[in-house]
Structure formats: structure tokens, C-alpha cells
Design an enzyme around this catalytic site. Structure first.
Site, PDB file in Angstrom:
ATOM      1  N   ASN A  10       0.872  -1.185   0.000  1.00 32.59           N
ATOM      2  CA  ASN A  10       0.000   0.000   0.000  1.00 32.59           C
ATOM      3  C   ASN A  10       0.909   1.236   0.000  1.00 32.59           C
ATOM      4  O   ASN A  10       1.508   1.563   1.015  1.00 32.59           O
ATOM      5  CB  ASN A  10      -0.889  -0.043   1.256  1.00 32.59           C
ATOM      6  CG  ASN A  10      -1.732   1.218   1.404  1.00 32.59           C
ATOM      7  OD1 ASN A  10      -1.786   2.053   0.486  1.00 32.59           O
ATOM      8  ND2 ASN A  10      -2.384   1.356   2.546  1.00 32.59           N
ATOM      9  N   LYS A  12       0.091   4.250  -0.216  1.00 36.79           N
ATOM     10  CA  LYS A  12      -0.554   5.421   0.402  1.00 36.79           C
ATOM     11  C   LYS A  12      -0.325   6.653  -0.492  1.00 36.79           C
ATOM     12  O   LYS A  12      -0.266   6.514  -1.714  1.00 36.79           O
ATOM     13  CB  LYS A  12      -0.055   5.613   1.836  1.00 36.79           C
ATOM     14  CG  LYS A  12      -0.150   4.296   2.643  1.00 36.79           C
ATOM     15  CD  LYS A  12       0.048   4.452   4.123  1.00 36.79           C
ATOM     16  CE  LYS A  12      -0.114   3.089   4.795  1.00 36.79           C
ATOM     17  NZ  LYS A  12      -0.016   3.131   6.250  1.00 36.79           N
ATOM     18  N   HIS A  99      -9.567   0.910   5.024  1.00 37.70           N
ATOM     19  CA  HIS A  99      -8.253   1.087   5.662  1.00 37.70           C
ATOM     20  C   HIS A  99      -8.409   2.003   6.873  1.00 37.70           C
ATOM     21  O   HIS A  99      -9.209   2.949   6.849  1.00 37.70           O
ATOM     22  CB  HIS A  99      -7.253   1.682   4.654  1.00 37.70           C
ATOM     23  CG  HIS A  99      -5.851   1.641   5.177  1.00 37.70           C
ATOM     24  ND1 HIS A  99      -5.366   2.581   6.048  1.00 37.70           N
ATOM     25  CD2 HIS A  99      -4.853   0.747   4.995  1.00 37.70           C
ATOM     26  CE1 HIS A  99      -4.117   2.265   6.379  1.00 37.70           C
ATOM     27  NE2 HIS A  99      -3.781   1.150   5.750  1.00 37.70           N
ATOM     28  N   GLU A 101      -6.756   4.393   7.913  1.00 43.88           N
ATOM     29  CA  GLU A 101      -6.561   5.830   7.646  1.00 43.88           C
ATOM     30  C   GLU A 101      -7.829   6.436   7.035  1.00 43.88           C
ATOM     31  O   GLU A 101      -8.144   7.603   7.287  1.00 43.88           O
ATOM     32  CB  GLU A 101      -5.323   6.032   6.757  1.00 43.88           C
ATOM     33  CG  GLU A 101      -4.042   5.793   7.564  1.00 43.88           C
ATOM     34  CD  GLU A 101      -2.863   5.244   6.786  1.00 43.88           C
ATOM     35  OE1 GLU A 101      -2.850   5.318   5.547  1.00 43.88           O
ATOM     36  OE2 GLU A 101      -1.940   4.714   7.448  1.00 43.88           O
ATOM     37  N   GLU A 171      -5.099  -5.062  10.481  1.00 40.30           N
ATOM     38  CA  GLU A 171      -4.091  -4.030  10.680  1.00 40.30           C
ATOM     39  C   GLU A 171      -4.353  -3.316  12.005  1.00 40.30           C
ATOM     40  O   GLU A 171      -5.196  -2.400  12.058  1.00 40.30           O
ATOM     41  CB  GLU A 171      -4.134  -3.011   9.540  1.00 40.30           C
ATOM     42  CG  GLU A 171      -3.790  -3.594   8.183  1.00 40.30           C
ATOM     43  CD  GLU A 171      -3.231  -2.531   7.244  1.00 40.30           C
ATOM     44  OE1 GLU A 171      -2.169  -2.759   6.669  1.00 40.30           O
ATOM     45  OE2 GLU A 171      -3.845  -1.451   7.118  1.00 40.30           O
ATOM     46  N   GLY A 177       2.778   2.231  10.779  1.00 38.03           N
ATOM     47  CA  GLY A 177       3.718   3.346  10.639  1.00 38.03           C
ATOM     48  C   GLY A 177       4.431   3.703  11.927  1.00 38.03           C
ATOM     49  O   GLY A 177       5.074   4.744  12.015  1.00 38.03           O
ATOM     50  N   SER A 217       3.724  -2.174  10.199  1.00 31.58           N
ATOM     51  CA  SER A 217       5.187  -2.213  10.361  1.00 31.58           C
ATOM     52  C   SER A 217       5.818  -3.539   9.949  1.00 31.58           C
ATOM     53  O   SER A 217       6.796  -3.990  10.542  1.00 31.58           O
ATOM     54  CB  SER A 217       5.576  -1.846  11.802  1.00 31.58           C
ATOM     55  OG  SER A 217       5.157  -0.521  12.088  1.00 31.58           O
TER      56      SER A 217
HETATM   57  P1  13P Z   1       3.234   0.411   7.608  1.00 28.24           P
HETATM   58  O1  13P Z   1       3.756  -0.883   7.007  1.00 28.24           O
HETATM   59  O2  13P Z   1       3.938   1.606   7.114  1.00 28.24           O
HETATM   60  O3  13P Z   1       3.140   0.300   9.093  1.00 28.24           O
HETATM   61  O4  13P Z   1       1.713   0.552   7.064  1.00 28.24           O
HETATM   62  C1  13P Z   1       0.847  -0.485   7.189  1.00 28.24           C
HETATM   63  C2  13P Z   1      -0.385  -0.195   6.405  1.00 28.24           C
HETATM   64  O5  13P Z   1      -1.174   0.661   6.788  1.00 28.24           O
HETATM   65  C3  13P Z   1      -0.615  -0.916   5.160  1.00 28.24           C
HETATM   66  O6  13P Z   1      -1.893  -0.711   4.668  1.00 28.24           O
END
Ligand code: 13P
Length: 255
Positions: A10, A12, A99, A101, A171, A177, A217
Site C-alpha cells: 500500500n 498510500k 483502511h 486511515e 491491521e 507506521g 510495520s
Molecule cells: P506500515 O507498514 O507503514 O506500518 O503501514 C501499514 C499499512 O497501513 C498498510 O496498509
């Protein structure tokens, strides 16, 4: 037991068009030559890059492209939205739904997720439905309840036949992150719970065939221990998917 092993990246809101194309042009041959053909790699670039990257993966075995979101509507006056069928027509095969976010910053609910999943399936896309608890919810011991509710509200209207085309990603929000990965045991506990939910609400067949990815992560160093767990079928990778070497190593870690 036959379910797809998947490693998804992803991206982002990272990489401009040129950078995105160049990252995809690096990743595709590396994954093709180094990774086992049994693993599906899916790239989730920003919408703007999607069609060009879809052309790069066309005809490649086990490498796919998806959108990071889609509209809950089919078409019409929804400025800024991208429909599932537009994604499909641009060459996407998958789409992320729900997601954390999107939930956190845009107020998306699991009920919105259910509508988006219905749009995705109707357009012939595979939705990757994301669930997960916040730090407070984990510390408060409510995570099972929260995740069960996200599953219930997002998936319970689907038929068993539709569930054959759905992927789930766990997740934990506190691991995204932050560099704080859930331990393989913590992740396995939730994945087994999700599979149990699928068994109760659909069937053993659905439970056994649904791929459940872990995200939060994931990196080249911790991926194999996570993927070795019985109910973890792969990863949804953020930061580490922006580096071709790291992403390829994570795909390779899923055997
Ligand atoms: P990170 O791997 O940067 O922690 O992000 C995970 C994520 O949100 C994947 O959709």
C-alpha cells in the site's frame, strides 16, 4: 487447505507519477525473477498511477494492481470519487476497503465498507477489507469485540459465493507506521479469531479459503516470523513497500 498467499504494497499518498512508475518497473522484474510463483504480489499505488502500472503488470504471473479506495456509489455527481468499475476498466483487479486511515481521517464506517465491498464485487474487483483496533481498544481489552463488529458490519450481508472473492487484512492501528509490529503470537491470535468468525457466520469452507493478511510495520526482518503463523496468509505492507528490495524480500518471505 488452499488459500492464496499474498503480499500487498500500500503506497498510500507517496511517489509522484514518474517515481511511481520507476518503483513499479523495479519491483515487477525483481518479484518475477526472485519470488516463488505461489505468492501473489499486489501493488496499491495512488489512482493517478494505476493505469500505467496496470499496463506494466499485464500478462505477468501473480502480480496485480489495485486501488486504495473506491466509491460506495456506482456513478454520478460525486466530485472527487473514483468508482469500482472505473478502477476495473483501468486495469485494477483489487481494491482496499476500510483502511484505518480512511476510517480515522475521513470518518468511514464499516457500513460504508459494506457498500464499497458490494461495489467492488459487482465490478469484478477483489476487495481487501481492512479491520483493526486502536491502541486504546487493545489496552482496554476490547479488541476482539471491535474486530468482530467491523467484520459483522462489513461482511455479513455477503453470500458464501461472494466471500470466495474477498480478502481480509488485520491491521492493528497502533502498529501502522509506528515501527511497533504486533508479535507473531498477537497477530496469530486475532487471525485465528477472524477465521473463527468466518466459520461461524459463513462456513468452514469460507474460513479455510479466505486469505487473511497482517499489516502494521511489516518489514524484511519480521515478515517470515509473521508469515510462518498458521492463520497469517501474507502481509499488507506500507512503508517497506516503497523500496523495491525490501518489498521483494517480503514477498520472498511468504513461502
Ligand atoms: P506500515 O507498514 O507503514 O506500518 O503501514 C501499514 C499499512 O497501513 C498498510 O496498509
Amino acid at each position: 487447505m488452499s488459500r492464496a498467499k499474498i503480499v500487498a504494497g500500500n503506497w498510500k499518498m507517496n511517489k509522484d507519477y514518474e517515481e511511481g512508475l520507476s518503483l513499479a518497473s523495479e519491483i515487477i522484474p525483481m518479484v518475477e525473477s526472485e519470488a516463488s510463483t505461489g505468492v501473489h504480489a499486489i501493488l496499491f499505488p495512488p489512482f493517478v498511477h494505476l493505469h500505467a502500472i496496470a499496463s506494466l503488470v499485464k500478462g505477468k504471473n501473480h502480480i496485480y494492481v489495485g486501488g486504495q479506495d473506491c466509491s460506495m456509489h456506482t456513478s454520478g455527481a460525486y466530485t472527487g470519487e473514483v468508482s469500482a468499475s472505473m478502477l476495473r476498466s483501468a486495469g485494477a483487479s483489487h481494491v482496499l476497503v476500510g483502511h484505518s486511515e480512511r476510517r480515522q481521517y475521513y470518518g468511514e464506517s464499516s457500513a460504508d465498507g459494506a457498500l464499497k465491498i458490494a461495489q467492488a464485487l459487482a465490478a469484478g474487483l477483489i476487495p481487501v477489507y481492512c479491520v483493526g483496533e486502536t491502541k486504546d481498544e487493545r489496552l482496554g481489552g476490547q479488541y476482539e469485540e471491535i474486530i468482530a463488529r467491523q467484520l459483522q458490519e462489513g461482511l455479513s450481508a455477503l453470500s458464501e459465493a461472494q466471500m470466495a472473492h474477498v480478502v481480509i487484512a488485520y491491521e492493528p492501528v497502533w502498529a501502522i507506521g509506528t515501527g511497533l509490529t504486533a508479535s507473531p503470537e498477537q497477530a496469530q491470535e486475532v487471525h485465528a479469531m477472524i477465521r473463527g468468525w468466518l466459520r461461524n457466520h459463513f462456513s468452514a469452507q469460507v474460513a479455510n479459503h479466505t486469505s487473511i493478511l497482517y499489516g502494521g510495520s511489516v518489514n524484511a526482518g519480521n515478515a517470515s516470523a509473521l508469515f510462518a503463523m498458521e492463520d497469517i496468509d501474507g502481509g499488507l505492507v506500507g512503508g517497506a513497500s516503497l523500496k523495491s528490495r525490501d518489498f521483494t524480500d517480503i514477498v520472498k518471505a511468504n513461502r
